[in-house]
Design a protein around this motif. Structure first.
Motif, PDB file in Angstrom:
ATOM      1  N   GLY A  58     -16.074  57.017  31.936  1.00 31.29           N
ATOM      2  CA  GLY A  58     -16.272  57.114  33.375  1.00 31.29           C
ATOM      3  C   GLY A  58     -17.774  57.952  33.661  1.00 31.29           C
ATOM      4  N   ASN A  59     -17.875  58.691  34.512  1.00 25.76           N
ATOM      5  CA  ASN A  59     -18.834  59.069  35.218  1.00 25.76           C
ATOM      6  C   ASN A  59     -19.696  60.166  34.453  1.00 25.76           C
ATOM      7  OD1 ASN A  59     -18.837  57.509  37.094  1.00 25.76           O
ATOM      8  ND2 ASN A  59     -17.427  59.051  38.705  1.00 25.76           N
ATOM      9  N   LEU A  60     -19.060  61.299  33.626  1.00 24.95           N
ATOM     10  CA  LEU A  60     -19.371  62.046  33.005  1.00 24.95           C
ATOM     11  C   LEU A  60     -19.521  61.478  31.616  1.00 24.95           C
ATOM     12  CD1 LEU A  60     -19.682  64.976  31.938  1.00 24.95           C
ATOM     13  CD2 LEU A  60     -17.250  65.290  31.067  1.00 24.95           C
ATOM     14  N   SER A  61     -19.271  60.346  30.973  1.00 25.60           N
ATOM     15  CA  SER A  61     -19.614  59.753  29.973  1.00 25.60           C
ATOM     16  C   SER A  61     -21.453  59.373  30.595  1.00 25.60           C
ATOM     17  CB  SER A  61     -19.177  58.472  29.590  1.00 25.60           C
ATOM     18  OG  SER A  61     -17.214  59.464  28.647  1.00 25.60           O
ATOM     19  N   ALA A  62     -21.458  58.515  31.396  1.00 27.55           N
ATOM     20  CA  ALA A  62     -22.448  57.331  31.927  1.00 27.55           C
ATOM     21  C   ALA A  62     -23.203  59.153  31.854  1.00 27.55           C
ATOM     22  CB  ALA A  62     -21.933  56.530  32.849  1.00 27.55           C
ATOM     23  N   VAL A  63     -23.330  60.359  32.518  1.00 20.24           N
ATOM     24  CA  VAL A  63     -24.507  61.279  32.423  1.00 20.24           C
ATOM     25  C   VAL A  63     -24.999  61.692  31.301  1.00 20.24           C
ATOM     26  CG1 VAL A  63     -24.538  63.211  33.577  1.00 20.24           C
ATOM     27  CG2 VAL A  63     -23.713  61.674  34.790  1.00 20.24           C
ATOM     28  N   LEU A  64     -23.537  61.569  29.885  1.00 20.35           N
ATOM     29  CA  LEU A  64     -24.074  62.310  28.876  1.00 20.35           C
ATOM     30  C   LEU A  64     -24.762  60.769  28.324  1.00 20.35           C
ATOM     31  CD1 LEU A  64     -21.107  63.955  28.171  1.00 20.35           C
ATOM     32  CD2 LEU A  64     -23.569  65.121  29.146  1.00 20.35           C
ATOM     33  N   GLY A  65     -24.403  59.762  28.570  1.00 18.27           N
ATOM     34  CA  GLY A  65     -25.548  58.861  27.468  1.00 18.27           C
ATOM     35  C   GLY A  65     -25.020  58.661  26.412  1.00 18.27           C
ATOM     36  N   ILE A  66     -22.985  59.070  26.558  1.00 17.45           N
ATOM     37  CA  ILE A  66     -22.073  58.044  25.405  1.00 17.45           C
ATOM     38  C   ILE A  66     -22.060  56.430  25.745  1.00 17.45           C
ATOM     39  CG2 ILE A  66     -19.916  58.051  24.234  1.00 17.45           C
ATOM     40  CD1 ILE A  66     -20.000  61.220  25.709  1.00 17.45           C
ATOM     41  N   GLU A  67     -22.203  55.859  24.803  1.00 13.37           N
ATOM     42  CA  GLU A  67     -21.666  54.674  25.178  1.00 13.37           C
ATOM     43  C   GLU A  67     -20.407  54.088  25.425  1.00 13.37           C
ATOM     44  OE1 GLU A  67     -23.421  52.226  21.675  1.00 13.37           O
ATOM     45  OE2 GLU A  67     -25.217  53.531  21.005  1.00 13.37           O
ATOM     46  N   THR A  68     -20.445  52.784  25.923  1.00 15.04           N
ATOM     47  CA  THR A  68     -18.706  52.169  26.525  1.00 15.04           C
ATOM     48  C   THR A  68     -17.966  52.319  25.004  1.00 15.04           C
ATOM     49  OG1 THR A  68     -20.386  51.565  28.828  1.00 15.04           O
ATOM     50  CG2 THR A  68     -18.062  50.722  28.231  1.00 15.04           C
ATOM     51  N   ALA A  69     -18.642  51.427  24.488  1.00 17.24           N
ATOM     52  CA  ALA A  69     -18.033  51.419  22.949  1.00 17.24           C
ATOM     53  C   ALA A  69     -17.388  52.493  22.293  1.00 17.24           C
ATOM     54  CB  ALA A  69     -18.282  50.537  22.031  1.00 17.24           C
ATOM     55  N   ALA A  70     -17.301  53.583  22.572  1.00 11.09           N
ATOM     56  CA  ALA A  70     -17.053  54.445  22.327  1.00 11.09           C
ATOM     57  C   ALA A  70     -16.226  55.043  23.044  1.00 11.09           C
ATOM     58  CB  ALA A  70     -18.010  56.235  22.277  1.00 11.09           C
ATOM     59  N   ALA A  71     -15.896  54.486  24.182  1.00 13.90           N
ATOM     60  CA  ALA A  71     -14.652  55.069  24.950  1.00 13.90           C
ATOM     61  C   ALA A  71     -14.616  56.438  24.971  1.00 13.90           C
ATOM     62  CB  ALA A  71     -13.553  54.545  24.183  1.00 13.90           C
ATOM     63  N   GLY A  72     -15.802  57.247  25.907  1.00 19.56           N
ATOM     64  CA  GLY A  72     -15.991  58.427  25.740  1.00 19.56           C
ATOM     65  C   GLY A  72     -15.562  59.638  25.174  1.00 19.56           C
ATOM     66  N   THR A  73     -15.352  59.516  23.732  1.00 23.95           N
ATOM     67  CA  THR A  73     -15.973  59.769  22.741  1.00 23.95           C
ATOM     68  C   THR A  73     -16.703  60.207  22.146  1.00 23.95           C
ATOM     69  OG1 THR A  73     -14.181  59.060  21.463  1.00 23.95           O
ATOM     70  CG2 THR A  73     -14.564  60.409  20.197  1.00 23.95           C
TER      71      THR A  73
END
Length: 67
Positions: A31-46
């Motif tokens: 989601g949005n928080l992951s995008a802001v933190l720069g977490i790759e999509t493949a990590a599913a927010g982890t």
């Protein structure tokens, strides 16, 4: 964001949520928080939290248990 401990290592789980009729639901992993933190999509927010011993007690103070 939720912080979990798995085998002695801490991970942040980022996901989008919504409150409906007094209950909270997950809309999607990442989601949005992951995008802001720069977490790759493949990590599913982890995100692995590399916490040294000096900061571990500080992190534990911020964790609120789920009931």
């Amino acid at each position: 964001m939720a912080v979990v401990n798995f085998n002695g290592k801490y991970y942040a789980l980022c996901f989008d949520t919504i409150e409906y009729d007094g209950k909270w639901y997950n809309l999607e992993l990442a989601g949005n928080l992951s995008a802001v933190l720069g977490i790759e999509t493949a990590a599913a927010g982890t995100l692995f939290l590399n916490v040294d011993d000096m900061k571990l007690e500080e992190l534990k103070k911020m964790i609120v248990p789920l009931e």
